[in-house]
Design a protein around this motif. Structure first.
Motif, PDB file in Angstrom:
ATOM      1  N   ILE A 203      93.651  67.454  45.549  1.00  0.00           N
ATOM      2  CA  ILE A 203      93.970  66.303  44.783  1.00  0.00           C
ATOM      3  C   ILE A 203      93.480  65.027  45.459  1.00  0.00           C
ATOM      4  O   ILE A 203      93.049  64.272  44.621  1.00  0.00           O
ATOM      5  CB  ILE A 203      95.647  66.350  44.518  1.00  0.00           C
ATOM      6  CG1 ILE A 203      96.207  67.430  43.519  1.00  0.00           C
ATOM      7  CG2 ILE A 203      96.023  64.706  43.977  1.00  0.00           C
ATOM      8  CD1 ILE A 203      97.617  67.090  43.658  1.00  0.00           C
ATOM      9  N   SER A 204      93.878  64.994  46.607  1.00  0.00           N
ATOM     10  CA  SER A 204      93.563  63.808  47.620  1.00  0.00           C
ATOM     11  C   SER A 204      91.708  63.498  47.273  1.00  0.00           C
ATOM     12  O   SER A 204      91.569  62.387  46.999  1.00  0.00           O
ATOM     13  CB  SER A 204      94.002  63.628  48.796  1.00  0.00           C
ATOM     14  OG  SER A 204      95.242  63.802  48.999  1.00  0.00           O
ATOM     15  N   SER A 205      91.098  64.568  47.550  1.00  0.00           N
ATOM     16  CA  SER A 205      89.746  64.589  47.583  1.00  0.00           C
ATOM     17  C   SER A 205      89.140  64.410  46.276  1.00  0.00           C
ATOM     18  O   SER A 205      88.022  63.276  46.113  1.00  0.00           O
ATOM     19  CB  SER A 205      89.186  65.937  48.001  1.00  0.00           C
ATOM     20  OG  SER A 205      89.646  66.325  49.337  1.00  0.00           O
ATOM     21  N   ALA A 206      89.599  64.819  45.263  1.00  0.00           N
ATOM     22  CA  ALA A 206      89.376  64.556  43.956  1.00  0.00           C
ATOM     23  C   ALA A 206      89.524  63.375  43.528  1.00  0.00           C
ATOM     24  O   ALA A 206      88.582  62.426  42.729  1.00  0.00           O
ATOM     25  CB  ALA A 206      89.786  65.676  42.970  1.00  0.00           C
ATOM     26  N   LEU A 207      90.711  62.599  43.722  1.00  0.00           N
ATOM     27  CA  LEU A 207      91.038  61.326  43.342  1.00  0.00           C
ATOM     28  C   LEU A 207      90.268  60.216  44.046  1.00  0.00           C
ATOM     29  O   LEU A 207      89.565  59.307  43.404  1.00  0.00           O
ATOM     30  CB  LEU A 207      92.438  61.101  43.341  1.00  0.00           C
ATOM     31  CG  LEU A 207      93.438  61.848  42.480  1.00  0.00           C
ATOM     32  CD1 LEU A 207      94.917  61.495  42.855  1.00  0.00           C
ATOM     33  CD2 LEU A 207      93.132  61.618  41.123  1.00  0.00           C
ATOM     34  N   LEU A 208      89.975  60.507  45.505  1.00  0.00           N
ATOM     35  CA  LEU A 208      89.229  59.582  46.289  1.00  0.00           C
ATOM     36  C   LEU A 208      87.584  59.524  45.573  1.00  0.00           C
ATOM     37  O   LEU A 208      87.169  58.554  45.539  1.00  0.00           O
ATOM     38  CB  LEU A 208      89.228  59.768  47.646  1.00  0.00           C
ATOM     39  CG  LEU A 208      90.672  59.589  48.325  1.00  0.00           C
ATOM     40  CD1 LEU A 208      90.612  60.381  49.788  1.00  0.00           C
ATOM     41  CD2 LEU A 208      90.619  58.145  48.598  1.00  0.00           C
ATOM     42  N   LEU A 209      87.160  60.642  45.471  1.00  0.00           N
ATOM     43  CA  LEU A 209      85.819  60.934  44.926  1.00  0.00           C
ATOM     44  C   LEU A 209      85.678  60.273  43.605  1.00  0.00           C
ATOM     45  O   LEU A 209      84.561  59.440  43.332  1.00  0.00           O
ATOM     46  CB  LEU A 209      85.341  62.200  45.020  1.00  0.00           C
ATOM     47  CG  LEU A 209      83.988  62.445  44.682  1.00  0.00           C
ATOM     48  CD1 LEU A 209      82.977  61.808  45.702  1.00  0.00           C
ATOM     49  CD2 LEU A 209      83.522  64.119  45.040  1.00  0.00           C
ATOM     50  N   HIS A 210      86.470  60.522  42.797  1.00  0.00           N
ATOM     51  CA  HIS A 210      86.315  59.945  41.312  1.00  0.00           C
ATOM     52  C   HIS A 210      86.473  58.637  41.346  1.00  0.00           C
ATOM     53  O   HIS A 210      85.764  57.830  40.610  1.00  0.00           O
ATOM     54  CB  HIS A 210      87.626  60.597  40.756  1.00  0.00           C
ATOM     55  CG  HIS A 210      87.473  60.461  39.030  1.00  0.00           C
ATOM     56  ND1 HIS A 210      87.802  59.303  38.522  1.00  0.00           N
ATOM     57  CD2 HIS A 210      86.813  61.128  38.169  1.00  0.00           C
ATOM     58  CE1 HIS A 210      87.523  59.538  37.192  1.00  0.00           C
ATOM     59  NE2 HIS A 210      87.136  60.519  36.971  1.00  0.00           N
ATOM     60  N   PHE A 211      87.402  58.162  42.416  1.00  0.00           N
ATOM     61  CA  PHE A 211      87.711  56.549  42.575  1.00  0.00           C
ATOM     62  C   PHE A 211      86.182  55.937  42.808  1.00  0.00           C
ATOM     63  O   PHE A 211      85.722  54.894  42.342  1.00  0.00           O
ATOM     64  CB  PHE A 211      88.664  56.185  43.311  1.00  0.00           C
ATOM     65  CG  PHE A 211      89.014  54.655  43.661  1.00  0.00           C
ATOM     66  CD1 PHE A 211      89.475  53.611  42.621  1.00  0.00           C
ATOM     67  CD2 PHE A 211      88.342  53.983  44.889  1.00  0.00           C
ATOM     68  CE1 PHE A 211      89.346  52.431  42.968  1.00  0.00           C
ATOM     69  CE2 PHE A 211      88.619  52.741  45.088  1.00  0.00           C
ATOM     70  CZ  PHE A 211      89.112  51.919  44.153  1.00  0.00           C
ATOM     71  N   SER A 212      85.681  56.473  43.892  1.00  0.00           N
ATOM     72  CA  SER A 212      84.352  55.998  44.548  1.00  0.00           C
ATOM     73  C   SER A 212      83.435  55.954  43.772  1.00  0.00           C
ATOM     74  O   SER A 212      82.535  55.107  43.357  1.00  0.00           O
ATOM     75  CB  SER A 212      84.030  56.879  45.870  1.00  0.00           C
ATOM     76  OG  SER A 212      82.869  56.427  46.365  1.00  0.00           O
ATOM     77  N   LEU A 213      82.965  57.176  42.747  1.00  0.00           N
ATOM     78  CA  LEU A 213      82.184  57.200  41.822  1.00  0.00           C
ATOM     79  C   LEU A 213      82.205  56.176  40.619  1.00  0.00           C
ATOM     80  O   LEU A 213      81.476  55.627  40.184  1.00  0.00           O
ATOM     81  CB  LEU A 213      82.172  58.520  41.334  1.00  0.00           C
ATOM     82  CG  LEU A 213      81.562  59.708  42.542  1.00  0.00           C
ATOM     83  CD1 LEU A 213      81.489  61.272  41.794  1.00  0.00           C
ATOM     84  CD2 LEU A 213      79.993  59.352  42.750  1.00  0.00           C
ATOM     85  N   TRP A 214      83.503  56.036  40.133  1.00  0.00           N
ATOM     86  CA  TRP A 214      83.799  55.219  39.400  1.00  0.00           C
ATOM     87  C   TRP A 214      83.548  53.869  39.708  1.00  0.00           C
ATOM     88  O   TRP A 214      82.836  52.629  38.861  1.00  0.00           O
ATOM     89  CB  TRP A 214      85.140  55.256  39.051  1.00  0.00           C
ATOM     90  CG  TRP A 214      85.824  54.268  37.698  1.00  0.00           C
ATOM     91  CD1 TRP A 214      85.446  54.275  36.453  1.00  0.00           C
ATOM     92  CD2 TRP A 214      86.414  53.062  38.059  1.00  0.00           C
ATOM     93  NE1 TRP A 214      86.016  53.116  35.875  1.00  0.00           N
ATOM     94  CE2 TRP A 214      86.503  52.446  36.810  1.00  0.00           C
ATOM     95  CE3 TRP A 214      86.844  52.333  39.291  1.00  0.00           C
ATOM     96  CZ2 TRP A 214      87.326  51.153  36.595  1.00  0.00           C
ATOM     97  CZ3 TRP A 214      87.553  51.144  39.106  1.00  0.00           C
ATOM     98  CH2 TRP A 214      87.677  50.439  37.658  1.00  0.00           C
ATOM     99  N   ILE A 240      83.725  66.801  38.580  1.00  0.00           N
ATOM    100  CA  ILE A 240      85.007  66.840  39.510  1.00  0.00           C
ATOM    101  C   ILE A 240      86.246  66.634  38.804  1.00  0.00           C
ATOM    102  O   ILE A 240      86.939  67.115  39.100  1.00  0.00           O
ATOM    103  CB  ILE A 240      84.913  65.642  40.320  1.00  0.00           C
ATOM    104  CG1 ILE A 240      83.893  65.579  41.375  1.00  0.00           C
ATOM    105  CG2 ILE A 240      86.233  65.204  41.114  1.00  0.00           C
ATOM    106  CD1 ILE A 240      83.301  64.260  41.906  1.00  0.00           C
ATOM    107  N   LEU A 241      86.288  66.067  37.577  1.00  0.00           N
ATOM    108  CA  LEU A 241      87.496  65.966  36.897  1.00  0.00           C
ATOM    109  C   LEU A 241      87.640  67.253  36.167  1.00  0.00           C
ATOM    110  O   LEU A 241      88.785  67.687  35.888  1.00  0.00           O
ATOM    111  CB  LEU A 241      87.404  64.976  35.624  1.00  0.00           C
ATOM    112  CG  LEU A 241      88.360  64.625  34.793  1.00  0.00           C
ATOM    113  CD1 LEU A 241      89.801  64.225  35.577  1.00  0.00           C
ATOM    114  CD2 LEU A 241      88.159  63.744  33.737  1.00  0.00           C
TER     115      LEU A 241
END
Length: 308
Positions: A203-214, A240-241
């Protein structure tokens, strides 16, 4: 007789679906292992993501194999399976591969987060630089953690058998005494520790990565940069999502199977087990199409088979 066949129509359907999905998943993960081992032999090296995928392919192959054996015996030959040493050995082995099936994908998700995401935090930058050197040690720590958890489970069941000589698989799962209630609590706690911590890492990795890419996508739109680069980032965000959603559903269904009142034979539980056995193959297949080398080899293999 303990070897007597004891099966219902639900059991036959469950075995049929589990067998189909398990062998399909084993084939997919065998393909990953064979391709990466061939590359390793030819080039004498693998990049960090391929090392994680190699361990993931091996662990998922044996996870599906052991899980299929356990499910087949527990459904078709229930009494034969739940002899003390067989139950104890199979449960501890299955626990090891269950944990690896959660922890190794979590390692892959953390690795992608550190390599792709861009943050100015000093600790994050340090980990981004050192992650390639840390991957072998991270994988070794994952294997050791799975061994520790499976060993603890083995000891718990062994002590329960010593304290209760009438201890059987049926008594173990139906909680016929206070001692066995305590055994179930400790086993569920071990499972919960392994699964929840790995799930939180995903969860942490996916949210951080998604926020960075967004954030990066918004910056490219503001600066009117090339659409091709932006399309790549959008594709990465969707990948990722989708992985996060599949992983979350898998975790929820796995948690559902740990509740004793939900283990009855019904169509809903059949769908749950179908999804659980489909997850290792489906996720590994998505990893193949996200890796250019594996995708190219798979398409070339399929075209060769079609020509034959």
């Amino acid at each position: 007789s303990p070897q007597q066949l004891n099966v219902t129509s639900f059991g036959v359907m469950a075995v049929a679906f589990i067998t189909l999905e398990a062998f399909a998943g084993m084939w997919i993960n065998t393909f990953i292992v064979c391709v990466l081992c061939t590359v390793w032999i030819k080039k004498k090296t693998l990049n960090s993501s391929e090392k994680i995928m190699l361990l993931l392919g091996c662990s998922r192959f044996w996870h599906l194999c052991i899980s299929w054996v356990y499910s087949f015996l527990s459904i078709m030959y229930h009494n034969y399976l739940h002899v003390h040493h067989r139950l104890k050995l199979l449960l501890s082995i299955q626990t090891f591969f269950d944990c690896s099936n959660f922890w190794v994908p979590a390692c892959l998700c953390v690795f992608y987060c550190l390599k792709i995401a861009s943050f100015r935090n000093r600790f994050f930058i340090y980990m981004k630089v050192k992650i390639d050197r840390m991957v072998p040690w991270l994988l070794l720590a994952t294997v050791l953690l799975c061994l520790v958890i499976s060993s603890i489970l083995y000891e718990i069941i062994d002590k329960a058998q010593c304290n209760n000589r009438n201890f059987t698989g049926q008594g173990y799962f139906s909680k016929v005494s206070g001692k066995i209630d305590d055994v179930l609590f400790r086993i569920y706690f071990i499972y919960g520790f392994g699964f929840v911590t790995s799930f939180m890492a995903v969860i942490s990795s996916a949210l951080l990565l998604h926020f960075s890419l967004w954030r990066h996508k918004c910056k490219m739109q503001t600066n009117s940069m090339k659409s091709l680069s932006m399309d790549v980032h959008i594709k990465a965000m969707k990948s990722i999502l989708s992985f996060f959603i599949i992983y979350s559903i898998h975790f929820a269904f796995l948690t559902l199977t740990l509740i004793p009142s939900t283990t009855q034979e019904n169509p809903i539980m059949l769908l749950v087990y179908v999804f659980l056995y489909a997850f290792p193959g489906v996720h590994s297949l998505s990893l193949i199409f996200s890796n250019p080398r594996l995708e190219k080899t798979l398409l070339r293999t399929l075209s060769w088979v079609k020509c034959k």
